[in-house]
Design a protein around this motif. Sequence first.
Motif, PDB file in Angstrom:
ATOM      1  N   UNK A  11       0.900  -1.295   0.064  1.00 20.50           N
ATOM      2  CA  UNK A  11       0.033  -0.038   0.023  1.00 20.50           C
ATOM      3  C   UNK A  11       1.077   1.304   0.141  1.00 20.50           C
ATOM      4  N   UNK A  12       0.537   2.226  -0.900  1.00 22.70           N
ATOM      5  CA  UNK A  12       1.367   3.513  -0.971  1.00 22.70           C
ATOM      6  C   UNK A  12       0.434   4.671  -1.366  1.00 22.70           C
ATOM      7  N   UNK A  13       0.755   5.668  -0.956  1.00 23.57           N
ATOM      8  CA  UNK A  13       0.105   6.929  -1.309  1.00 23.57           C
ATOM      9  C   UNK A  13       0.495   7.321  -2.605  1.00 23.57           C
ATOM     10  N   UNK A  14      -0.679   8.220  -3.161  1.00 22.30           N
ATOM     11  CA  UNK A  14      -0.343   8.647  -4.492  1.00 22.30           C
ATOM     12  C   UNK A  14       0.931   9.461  -4.559  1.00 22.30           C
ATOM     13  N   UNK A  15       1.596   9.437  -5.662  1.00 24.69           N
ATOM     14  CA  UNK A  15       2.719  10.108  -5.902  1.00 24.69           C
ATOM     15  C   UNK A  15       4.225   9.318  -5.407  1.00 24.69           C
ATOM     16  N   UNK A  16       3.714   8.287  -4.518  1.00 26.67           N
ATOM     17  CA  UNK A  16       5.045   7.410  -4.037  1.00 26.67           C
ATOM     18  C   UNK A  16       5.602   6.323  -5.102  1.00 26.67           C
ATOM     19  N   UNK A  17       6.422   5.609  -4.524  1.00 24.11           N
ATOM     20  CA  UNK A  17       7.036   4.567  -5.257  1.00 24.11           C
ATOM     21  C   UNK A  17       7.095   3.359  -4.678  1.00 24.11           C
ATOM     22  N   UNK A  84       7.131   4.599 -10.256  1.00 24.75           N
ATOM     23  CA  UNK A  84       7.266   5.949  -9.508  1.00 24.75           C
ATOM     24  C   UNK A  84       6.132   6.676  -9.713  1.00 24.75           C
ATOM     25  N   UNK A  85       5.708   7.927  -8.981  1.00 27.37           N
ATOM     26  CA  UNK A  85       4.769   8.564  -9.374  1.00 27.37           C
ATOM     27  C   UNK A  85       3.563   7.949  -9.436  1.00 27.37           C
ATOM     28  N   UNK A  86       3.132   7.141  -8.523  1.00 24.68           N
ATOM     29  CA  UNK A  86       2.219   6.308  -8.745  1.00 24.68           C
ATOM     30  C   UNK A  86       0.742   6.983  -8.506  1.00 24.68           C
ATOM     31  N   UNK A  87      -0.494   6.336  -9.008  1.00 25.94           N
ATOM     32  CA  UNK A  87      -1.774   6.957  -9.180  1.00 25.94           C
ATOM     33  C   UNK A  87      -2.491   5.898  -8.667  1.00 25.94           C
ATOM     34  N   UNK A  88      -3.647   6.328  -8.183  1.00 28.44           N
ATOM     35  CA  UNK A  88      -4.838   5.437  -7.781  1.00 28.44           C
ATOM     36  C   UNK A  88      -5.197   4.524  -9.058  1.00 28.44           C
ATOM     37  N   UNK A  89      -5.128   4.773  -9.948  1.00 30.66           N
ATOM     38  CA  UNK A  89      -5.324   4.159 -11.273  1.00 30.66           C
ATOM     39  C   UNK A  89      -4.557   2.838 -11.583  1.00 30.66           C
ATOM     40  N   UNK A  90      -3.296   2.975 -10.831  1.00 33.16           N
ATOM     41  CA  UNK A  90      -2.233   1.879 -10.863  1.00 33.16           C
ATOM     42  C   UNK A  90      -2.497   0.872  -9.816  1.00 33.16           C
ATOM     43  N   UNK A  91      -3.508   0.726  -9.106  1.00 35.05           N
ATOM     44  CA  UNK A  91      -3.795  -0.426  -8.049  1.00 35.05           C
ATOM     45  C   UNK A  91      -4.487  -1.374  -9.025  1.00 35.05           C
ATOM     46  N   UNK A  92      -3.666  -2.788  -8.688  1.00 34.37           N
ATOM     47  CA  UNK A  92      -4.147  -3.698  -9.408  1.00 34.37           C
ATOM     48  C   UNK A  92      -3.210  -5.092  -8.876  1.00 34.37           C
ATOM     49  N   UNK A  93      -3.377  -6.092  -9.236  1.00 35.93           N
ATOM     50  CA  UNK A  93      -2.565  -7.360  -8.939  1.00 35.93           C
ATOM     51  C   UNK A  93      -1.515  -7.247 -10.299  1.00 35.93           C
ATOM     52  N   UNK A  94      -0.431  -7.299  -9.734  1.00 40.14           N
ATOM     53  CA  UNK A  94       0.766  -7.381 -10.908  1.00 40.14           C
ATOM     54  C   UNK A  94       1.471  -8.686 -11.065  1.00 40.14           C
TER      55      UNK A  94
END
Length: 125
Positions: A11-17, A84-94
């Motif tokens: 779990x990371x906040x938006x903008x995090x890495x 980097x520069x993670x966004x909420x829309x990057x939320x997923x199983x990778x």
Amino acid sequence: QVQLVESGGGLVQAGGSLRLSCAASGLIFSSVAMGWFRQAPGKEREFVAVISWSGDSTYYADSVKGRFTISRDNAKNTVYLQMDSLKPEDTAVYYCAASRWVRRVGVRSGDFGSWGQGTQVTVSS
């Protein structure tokens, strides 16, 4: 038997890495391209990035270009995804994936013959 084991999600906040790792075994790692895909709830699995067997070539989905970096260490049989520069829309199983072809790069799910179990990435706003 090919085994791919992902780690590094969380779990990371938006903008995090975050940095994902995928340790591979049971294949000639230095001869196959490696990729990352992701699947968000209610959506189809989508391509994220791929790296050639030598690491000389990389390709990215437009949605992550400039923010994500794929790399590999053939001595450690490991592929990485720096996000980097993670966004909420990057939320997923990778998912980490190994190409079914030797010395050939593809970006479609069908180009990959082995998959990891997935690691959850959650980006909060």
